[in-house]
Write an enzyme that holds these catalytic residues in place. Structure first.
Site, PDB file in Angstrom:
ATOM      1  N   GLU A  64      -3.044 -24.126  34.205  1.00  7.41           N
ATOM      2  CA  GLU A  64      -2.989 -23.689  32.812  1.00  7.41           C
ATOM      3  C   GLU A  64      -3.513 -24.744  31.839  1.00  7.41           C
ATOM      4  O   GLU A  64      -4.095 -24.406  30.810  1.00  7.41           O
ATOM      5  CB  GLU A  64      -1.560 -23.273  32.440  1.00  7.41           C
ATOM      6  CG  GLU A  64      -1.201 -21.836  32.819  1.00  7.41           C
ATOM      7  CD  GLU A  64      -0.899 -21.643  34.302  1.00  7.41           C
ATOM      8  OE1 GLU A  64      -0.808 -22.653  35.032  1.00  7.41           O
ATOM      9  OE2 GLU A  64      -0.770 -20.480  34.743  1.00  7.41           O
ATOM     10  N   HIS A  99       9.308 -14.376  33.315  1.00  9.27           N
ATOM     11  CA  HIS A  99       8.141 -13.509  33.083  1.00  9.27           C
ATOM     12  C   HIS A  99       8.427 -12.458  32.009  1.00  9.27           C
ATOM     13  O   HIS A  99       7.845 -11.380  32.036  1.00  9.27           O
ATOM     14  CB  HIS A  99       7.747 -12.776  34.368  1.00  9.27           C
ATOM     15  CG  HIS A  99       7.205 -13.652  35.449  1.00  9.27           C
ATOM     16  ND1 HIS A  99       7.987 -14.476  36.213  1.00  9.27           N
ATOM     17  CD2 HIS A  99       5.939 -13.820  35.906  1.00  9.27           C
ATOM     18  CE1 HIS A  99       7.229 -15.107  37.100  1.00  9.27           C
ATOM     19  NE2 HIS A  99       5.993 -14.734  36.935  1.00  9.27           N
TER      20      HIS A  99
END
Ligand SMILES: Cc1ncc(C[n+]2csc(CCOP(=O)(O)OP(=O)(O)O)c2C)c(N)n1
Ligand SMILES: Cc1ncc(C[n+]2csc(CCOP(=O)(O)OP(=O)(O)O)c2C)c(N)n1
Ligand SMILES: [Mg+2]
Ligand SMILES: [Mg+2]
Lengths: 328, 323, 328, 323
Positions: free
Chosen positions: A60, A129
């Site tokens: 990321e 999530h």
């Protein structure tokens, strides 16, 4: 005007910009061969090749940093972070590079990139999530933050974000990808920084974004049946915020509910409530009611999960209370 | 400048090292007088790395730097007057005084740029190199980082991505034996960071970081490889920071013997001796004088320059206009 | 009661807890041999050895993750992140591990660790070493956030944080380390979650934290000379927030200024203003005034830098306006 | 269980693999019926890694897991009923339904625990191992991670720190050739991740991840080394994920030939054949029946269990009481 799913509208915007401007490049995890886990980049690698539509390693920091570096050198990256829950992994690049460099290097670079991601709870995806972290990004100067609620805005705002010379964090919602709505054909741009009145009304203003706009519209429908006329403002852009439209509405209705799916404490709703409290002070007949997620990690089990996030019933109840307090 | 440098070029490298040294000494004096702000990181003893490596680049090539970047800045050709002005927060600085000594950038000469977050510029360098590759530009990115920075996550992600895509990027590790105050043996699991190159399938080379010509040669090889489209190289330059980590260092952790052992390897007197043998002591003295004059001019320029006007903050946070 | 510097008070608290409880361990960059760049861990490695006072590599994710893992297994880590600007590098560990695990694993673990860091502008350290990012951390559920303003609170709150069974982010200020004040000798604990009235007053409440408390006290002094009596509330703990003390004060003074050194938009001040706007709605004679840093990266050059952060003069001006508006 | 496993132990390893397979098949069916929530990640074809590696541990040793952890959970001894209940969000689950299949933990058996952030548990594992070392406990931490996770920054930071301090930690890389949908060749600069061990000065070993005994042996060696205080080892288990990345996978990226090439290497039938040769086909059939019965019981237990009461959210966000 076609009827499209939100995911298709995003796809259309991206496709249009990719065809229009060869400097637009797409990268992120699983966006290439697979076409994205939410299929927003479906078939794009086949059309534009793996150099313009690139699968990245699970890195990321590199995804975000690459957007900074490549945009500085003339590309227009549309990078993807698969879940907003993973955005903290690259927040340093947003805070210490993207936010800083254009200003602090004395206007020597512009960073015209878009970082797409998605958030939201309710799907049983668990605490890692399901978050809504827009408050963290919206606090960062120099970065625009957009959260479309409808397919038409998804298309128009994504195209506008790609053309914007500033970094834009574009936050989608996992529950909106399959919602449908009319979407203008061909080029369609929606100005970043402008809220929309999603439903006009006169008794109370409900200010919301992303999926909470849909819940607010449901709440407004229910309230209408009780004789309460609720105006729903879809803020669309979280930064820079269109205070004019929001405050204008509250000055007319005198009561306000702000709804945000992120945690309530220190959340984006606090900014809304504080701004409205300041700019509509003399007009408010009741305190601004602030709805947000319960201040705890999103639990997995369905009854617990649903209990933590705002919904139409809770929004309607808050609006009802505000109207009553306003008459009290 | 990809072959072994001519004597004239060597003289220039020497002079640039001397400019860096004198500039930092001037900064040190100004700091003691309370005329600079914030912690400032000097690179005394390491000048050969920044000067030697940047000399292997073309103007269009890009350098990303660190918190300890004065040699990178000077090597890449930033005007010393505007550099000093930036360090002094003046309106005439390369970044109009907004950046300060850790955040110097100068697009004109390919410095993009300084970075105070350890390892933070490496993912950015990946993006810059990607742009060169996608746009078929023949340029490369030279990314400096320290032995401390080598331990941070972003460094790993950047190396894997750059190696995977064979980006035109050279990773130049300035191994000066310390993070801030922590010795390499207490922060790195391996003594030779070049040993990590194999884990990315790229070449790793160790070079004497106190020999400006050796650094130049190794970097030139890596730059050529990158330009040929063969991907990144890790060059590890072994060197030593003769002074503290910054102007706020109170010392006490660099053993005196260690400093004493490295002192004779100071790249500047060594290069001076080498050049004196080839070009004569007078020429070296002339170079020293030129360097001193340049630094004097730079400092004077900075001190005469105005501070920025507060009104410029009104411009707001966003870049204006559609792209 | 000795007169100590803030840095010395922190040192005393840490030393006391290290001596009292062998499970307390300290780690971070440069905390060992050097004793910390702000000298808070000075001489500790000599007393407790390199296993309990450990220099780490420059690996912020490991520093934070190690605090999570070690605290789960019975140690009480006091970890250090050198500048709050680097906290984004390990925010994932706070958001996706520290915040999540105790609750989501069904109370199987506790995470009694402290993450010390420091922030603040004004020192000419540039955009990457001058931020105030408390708003980001204070948004995370399950993590307490403390920001002491005085040497006595620095000691008492750090000791309390080390004994707390929850993760605590403890944010110091680079300009406070050298400030002096009376500090109780020996064991001294200040309850986390309680604000303090730093100066009583009756015309307007100024709510502040960390260095801004000192600026607010200066402002109150200046206001007193003009006949305006300002009450200064030092919130001390940003999460959980002591709304009772704050709202109680505003209900008495009817006017309020909130001051935070972080960026104004979406900052911690928004939470304060929103909470006060809600809970003191009927008591407010003027909108809550909200002061924060200008919404831009902190510039290096001194005049620019100082123009971006709130100070006593700006606080006094806002308080004056609030009092005038309240009489209007 | 640190020597080569006895035949009885082998039978148990086989049965555990079968339990994982059948459990995941049951989850697959429940998912198709709409009776589970969220994406669920199965490990069909990789069971030998989790089962073989965890068998090298003592109960006090700790396992950190991933989003694809069912074999780790079962291997470490989590009760299958409570595991299924957790996956079904029931109050009787190991985490009272709050965690779900990616966030399973069971302190009693040393599972701490599942993690849905790729690489996110590795820094936590460093802390756990540090606690063992500081407290002079003879236990070790076994940290699973994937070939995709190997590219993330946290993995690098964790390996350097663990190697530097010689922590009792085993890094077990499940190399199943894919991230989610991205082939290893498109995300890793090197084919063999064990090659990265040298960059941390630790041993790196490649093992056939589809051979439960080979995985067990390699892990046992690494565990012993860690227990002796010699620090971490990187064990790379080469394996393959025979099904999609999760229940929401729509496929299309795993070439049919690739799947076909790995199918014959499925660890379960292979181990069944091996065991049948040693213990007879009847014994294997009995083990299969036991596994099926256990899974049936587990599923029934989960389905009969109540959902958690909303009221328990009132407990609030903080752990109460002074430490
Ligand atoms: C991410 C991050 N962590 C910590 C720091 C504080 N810091 C500044 S310089 C430095 C040491 C860097 O060591 P190295 O990379 O070897 O560079 P050197 O100072 O030796 O040139 C540290 C820890 C920082 N600026 N950024
Ligand atoms: C930090 C982070 N980035 C991305 C994801 C989304 N994601 C979940 S699993 C996965 C692939 C992981 O690959 P690998 O580590 O090889 O494990 P495998 O799925 O093959 O078992 C990805 C990208 C995530 N959960 N966390
Ligand atoms: Mg160094
Ligand atoms: Mg994998």
């Amino acid at each position: 005007m076609a009827e499209l799913r939100y995911a298709e509208a995003l796809h259309a915007a991206l496709l249009g910009e990719m065809r229009r401007d060869p400097s637009v490049v797409v990268f992120g995890e699983d966006v290439g061969v697979y076409g994205g886990v939410f299929k927003v980049t479906r078939d794009m690698q086949a059309e534009f090749g793996p150099e313009r539509v690139r699968d990245t390693p699970i890195s990321e920091q590199v995804i975000a940093g690459m957007a900074v570096g490549a945009s500085m050198m003339g590309l227009k990256p549309v990078a993807e972070i698969m879940y907003v829950d993973f955005l903290p992994l690259c927040l340093d690049q947003l805070l210490n590079q993207a936010s800083v460099l254009p200003f602090v290097w004395g206007d020597q670079v512009t960073l015209p990139f878009v970082l797409r991601t998605q958030g939201g709870a309710g799907a049983g995806a668990g605490a890692q999530h399901s978050k809504s972290l827009e408050a963290m990004v919206a606090h960062i100067p120099g970065i625009k933050v957009v959260m479309p609620a409808t397919p038409a805005d998804a298309k128009g705002l994504l195209a506008a974000a790609i053309r914007d010379p500033n970094p834009v964090v574009f936050i989608e919602h996992k529950f909106l990808y399959n919602t449908r709505g009319p979407v203008p054909d061909g080029e369609h741009l929606v100005e970043i920084g402008k809220a929309a009145i999603a439903r006009p009304g006169s008794d109370v203003t409900i200010v919301a974004s992303s999926r909470m706009v849909l819940e607010s519209l449901k709440a407004a429908e229910a309230l209408a049946a009780e004789g309460i006329s609720a105006e729903v403002v879809d803020i669309r852009t979280l930064r820079p915020l269109d205070t004019e439209t929001i405050v204008g509405s509250v000055r007319r209705t005198h009561r306000c509910v702000v709804v945000n799916e992120g945690w309530r404490f220190g959340g984006y709703g606090a900014e809304l409530a504080a701004t409205i409290g300041e700019l509509a002070f003399g007009w408010l007949d009741a305190p601004v009611a602030r709805l947000g997620a319960l201040d705890m990690p999103v639990p997995y089990s369905q009854p617990l999960e649903l209990a933590t996030i705002p919904d139409a019933a809770r929004i309607a109840a808050a609006a009802r209370d505000a109207v009553r307090a306003g008459h009290g | 400048m990809q072959n072994a440098p001519s004597l004239e070029m060597q003289a220039e490298l020497y002079m640039k090292m001397q400019v860096v040294r004198l500039l930092e000494e001037a900064i040190g004096r100004l700091h003691k007088e309370g005329r600079t702000r914030g912690p400032i990181h000097r690179c005394d003893g390491q000048e050969a790395v920044g000067i030697g490596a940047t000399a292997a680049l073309e103007r269009e090539d890009i350098v990303t730097s660190t918190h300890r970047g004065h040699a990178h800045y000077v090597g890449k050709g930033v005007d010393t007057g505007r550099l000093m002005a930036e360090i002094m927060g003046r309106a005439t600085g390369t970044c109009r005084g907004r950046g300060g000594h850790m955040l110097v950038a100068d697009r004109e000469v390919g410095l993009l740029g300084g970075c105070g977050i350890v390892g933070g510029a490496l993912p950015v360098a990946v993006g810059q190199a990607l742009a060169f590759q996608v746009r078929r530009q023949p340029s490369v990115v030279l990314a400096f980082y320290g032995d401390g920075a080598a331990q941070i996550g972003a460094c790993h992600e950047a190396m894997n991505a750059a190696a995977l895509w064979k980006l035109p990027l050279v990773f130049l590790c300035e191994h000066n034996l310390y993070g801030l105050t922590v010795h390499a043996r207490a922060q790195s699991s391996v003594a030779d960071l070049a040993s990590r190159a194999a884990g990315y399938g790229i070449p790793g080379e160790i070079v004497d970081g106190n020999d400006v010509l050796a650094v130049h040669a190794a970097t030139a090889r890596a730059v050529q490889r990158a330009r040929r489209g063969e991907g990144p190289t890790l060059v590890e330059a072994k060197t030593y920071r003769l002074l503290g980590f910054s102007t706020s260092d109170v010392g006490g952790y660099q053993p005196a013997e260690e400093v004493a052992a490295w002192k004779p390897r100071d790249p500047i007197p060594n290069m001076a001796a080498r050049l004196a043998a080839e070009l004569g002591a007078d020429r070296v003295a002339a170079l020293d004088a030129d360097a001193a004059a340049e630094v004097e001019r730079a400092v004077a320029f900075a001190l005469e320059s105005p501070l920025p006007a507060i009104g410029e903050l009104d411009a707001g946070e966003y870049v204006k206009g559609a792209a």
